[in-house]
Design a protein around this motif. Structure first.
Motif, PDB file in Angstrom:
ATOM      1  N   PRO A   1       0.823  -1.211   0.000  1.00 33.94           N
ATOM      2  CA  PRO A   1       0.000   0.000   0.000  1.00 33.94           C
ATOM      3  C   PRO A   1       0.856   1.261   0.000  1.00 33.94           C
ATOM      4  CG  PRO A   1      -0.224  -1.198   2.084  1.00 33.94           C
ATOM      5  CD  PRO A   1       0.737  -1.954   1.234  1.00 33.94           C
ATOM      6  N   ALA A   2       0.257   2.364  -0.368  1.00 39.29           N
ATOM      7  CA  ALA A   2       0.951   3.656  -0.310  1.00 39.29           C
ATOM      8  C   ALA A   2       1.295   3.972   1.141  1.00 39.29           C
ATOM      9  CB  ALA A   2       0.054   4.753  -0.897  1.00 39.29           C
ATOM     10  N   THR A   3       2.362   4.749   1.338  1.00 37.76           N
ATOM     11  CA  THR A   3       2.824   5.043   2.694  1.00 37.76           C
ATOM     12  C   THR A   3       1.808   5.851   3.498  1.00 37.76           C
ATOM     13  OG1 THR A   3       4.012   6.989   1.897  1.00 37.76           O
ATOM     14  CG2 THR A   3       5.266   4.932   2.090  1.00 37.76           C
ATOM     15  N   ASP A   4       0.938   6.601   2.830  1.00 41.00           N
ATOM     16  CA  ASP A   4      -0.050   7.400   3.572  1.00 41.00           C
ATOM     17  C   ASP A   4      -1.351   6.655   3.834  1.00 41.00           C
ATOM     18  OD1 ASP A   4      -0.748   7.429   0.905  1.00 41.00           O
ATOM     19  OD2 ASP A   4      -1.470   9.489   0.938  1.00 41.00           O
ATOM     20  N   THR A   5      -1.512   5.457   3.276  1.00 36.30           N
ATOM     21  CA  THR A   5      -2.698   4.629   3.537  1.00 36.30           C
ATOM     22  C   THR A   5      -2.288   3.185   3.783  1.00 36.30           C
ATOM     23  OG1 THR A   5      -3.019   4.313   1.166  1.00 36.30           O
ATOM     24  CG2 THR A   5      -4.344   6.040   2.225  1.00 36.30           C
ATOM     25  N   PRO A   6      -1.622   2.909   4.917  1.00 36.85           N
ATOM     26  CA  PRO A   6      -1.125   1.550   5.163  1.00 36.85           C
ATOM     27  C   PRO A   6      -2.215   0.487   5.218  1.00 36.85           C
ATOM     28  CG  PRO A   6      -0.910   2.913   7.132  1.00 36.85           C
ATOM     29  CD  PRO A   6      -1.332   3.815   6.013  1.00 36.85           C
ATOM     30  N   ASP A   7      -3.452   0.881   5.536  1.00 32.99           N
ATOM     31  CA  ASP A   7      -4.568  -0.066   5.565  1.00 32.99           C
ATOM     32  C   ASP A   7      -5.352  -0.051   4.261  1.00 32.99           C
ATOM     33  OD1 ASP A   7      -4.009  -0.855   8.211  1.00 32.99           O
ATOM     34  OD2 ASP A   7      -5.130   0.851   9.007  1.00 32.99           O
ATOM     35  N   GLY A   8      -4.793   0.603   3.244  1.00 31.98           N
ATOM     36  CA  GLY A   8      -5.502   0.774   1.982  1.00 31.98           C
ATOM     37  C   GLY A   8      -5.920  -0.532   1.338  1.00 31.98           C
ATOM     38  N   ASP A   9      -7.075  -0.495   0.721  1.00 26.97           N
ATOM     39  CA  ASP A   9      -7.636  -1.622  -0.009  1.00 26.97           C
ATOM     40  C   ASP A   9      -7.351  -1.400  -1.497  1.00 26.97           C
ATOM     41  OD1 ASP A   9      -9.200  -3.465  -1.356  1.00 26.97           O
ATOM     42  OD2 ASP A   9     -11.035  -2.976  -0.273  1.00 26.97           O
ATOM     43  N   PRO A  10      -6.640  -2.331  -2.139  1.00 29.65           N
ATOM     44  CA  PRO A  10      -6.298  -2.136  -3.553  1.00 29.65           C
ATOM     45  C   PRO A  10      -7.505  -1.935  -4.473  1.00 29.65           C
ATOM     46  CG  PRO A  10      -5.063  -3.963  -2.646  1.00 29.65           C
ATOM     47  CD  PRO A  10      -6.066  -3.560  -1.599  1.00 29.65           C
ATOM     48  N   SER A  11      -8.681  -2.383  -4.054  1.00 28.60           N
ATOM     49  CA  SER A  11      -9.855  -2.220  -4.911  1.00 28.60           C
ATOM     50  C   SER A  11     -10.421  -0.798  -4.852  1.00 28.60           C
ATOM     51  CB  SER A  11     -10.942  -3.235  -4.551  1.00 28.60           C
ATOM     52  OG  SER A  11     -11.415  -3.008  -3.240  1.00 28.60           O
ATOM     53  N   THR A  12     -10.041  -0.031  -3.818  1.00 25.27           N
ATOM     54  CA  THR A  12     -10.585   1.327  -3.689  1.00 25.27           C
ATOM     55  C   THR A  12      -9.528   2.401  -3.461  1.00 25.27           C
ATOM     56  OG1 THR A  12     -10.927   0.997  -1.314  1.00 25.27           O
ATOM     57  CG2 THR A  12     -12.794   0.509  -2.770  1.00 25.27           C
ATOM     58  N   ASP A  13      -8.307   2.016  -3.086  1.00 26.34           N
ATOM     59  CA  ASP A  13      -7.260   2.979  -2.760  1.00 26.34           C
ATOM     60  C   ASP A  13      -6.056   2.812  -3.677  1.00 26.34           C
ATOM     61  OD1 ASP A  13      -8.543   4.067  -0.365  1.00 26.34           O
ATOM     62  OD2 ASP A  13      -8.153   2.106   0.529  1.00 26.34           O
ATOM     63  N   LEU A  14      -5.327   3.904  -3.834  1.00 26.09           N
ATOM     64  CA  LEU A  14      -4.084   3.858  -4.586  1.00 26.09           C
ATOM     65  C   LEU A  14      -3.056   3.060  -3.792  1.00 26.09           C
ATOM     66  CD1 LEU A  14      -2.452   4.905  -7.014  1.00 26.09           C
ATOM     67  CD2 LEU A  14      -1.752   6.814  -5.561  1.00 26.09           C
TER      68      LEU A  14
END
Length: 166
Positions: A47-60
């Motif tokens: 995930p991007a460093t600013d969204t460590p919990d990011g979901d690849p289906s909705t987040d960069l």
């Protein structure tokens, strides 16, 4: 590969052996053997460093690879066409604080901390973070179904990019 059997919870030593083997294969650029540690339905996410919990289906995210994309990444990194990695960087993957969760639904969750040192063209960079794996047992061998790499860095500026497999 045959279907995963009902999974027993592996020992920490068994899990550490797999993670240390993975680190060694990445450090020695034996990427074909590294890829063989992964299942056919695998996923590798950074995930991007600013969204460590990011979901690849909705987040960069920086990386979201399935088996096909991992195969293409390995082929590119091993070719002379990968200008950022030819000649190859000197790598050192250090894995620590390995924690094995309970087996559930045919897989086990594993968490670990890492430091990856990369040296290339007189420049040294360091990646620091945590891994979350989902492991399955296939034909008596532990295999990686998924690997999530969360970077504990406020930005990639010191590293500039993620051109190597963490």
């Amino acid at each position: 590969m045959s279907a995963p059997a009902r999974m027993r919870t592996p020992t920490r030593a068994e899990v550490e052996d797999l993670l240390y083997l993975e680190a060694e294969l990445l450090d020695t650029w034996d990427l074909d053997a590294w890829l063989a540690l992964y299942t056919d339905d695998c996923r590798y996410v950074v995930p991007a460093t600013d969204t460590p919990d990011g979901d690849p289906s909705t987040d960069l995210v920086l990386v979201d690879d399935d088996r096909l994309r991992l195969r293409l990444r390995v082929e590119r990194l091993l070719s002379r066409k990968a200008h950022r990695e030819y000649p190859h960087s000197a790598l050192r993957h250090l894995v620590t604080n390995v924690r094995v969760g309970a087996s559930e639904g045919g897989e086990v969750e594993v968490r670990a901390s890492f430091v990856v040192y990369r040296s290339r063209n007189g420049k040294d960079t360091v990646f620091v973070g945590g891994y979350t794996y989902r492991l399955v047992e296939i034909d008596g061998e532990l295999r990686v179904r998924s690997k999530r790499v969360v970077l504990d860095m406020s930005s990639l500026r010191p590293a500039n990019d993620v051109a190597v497999i963490l």
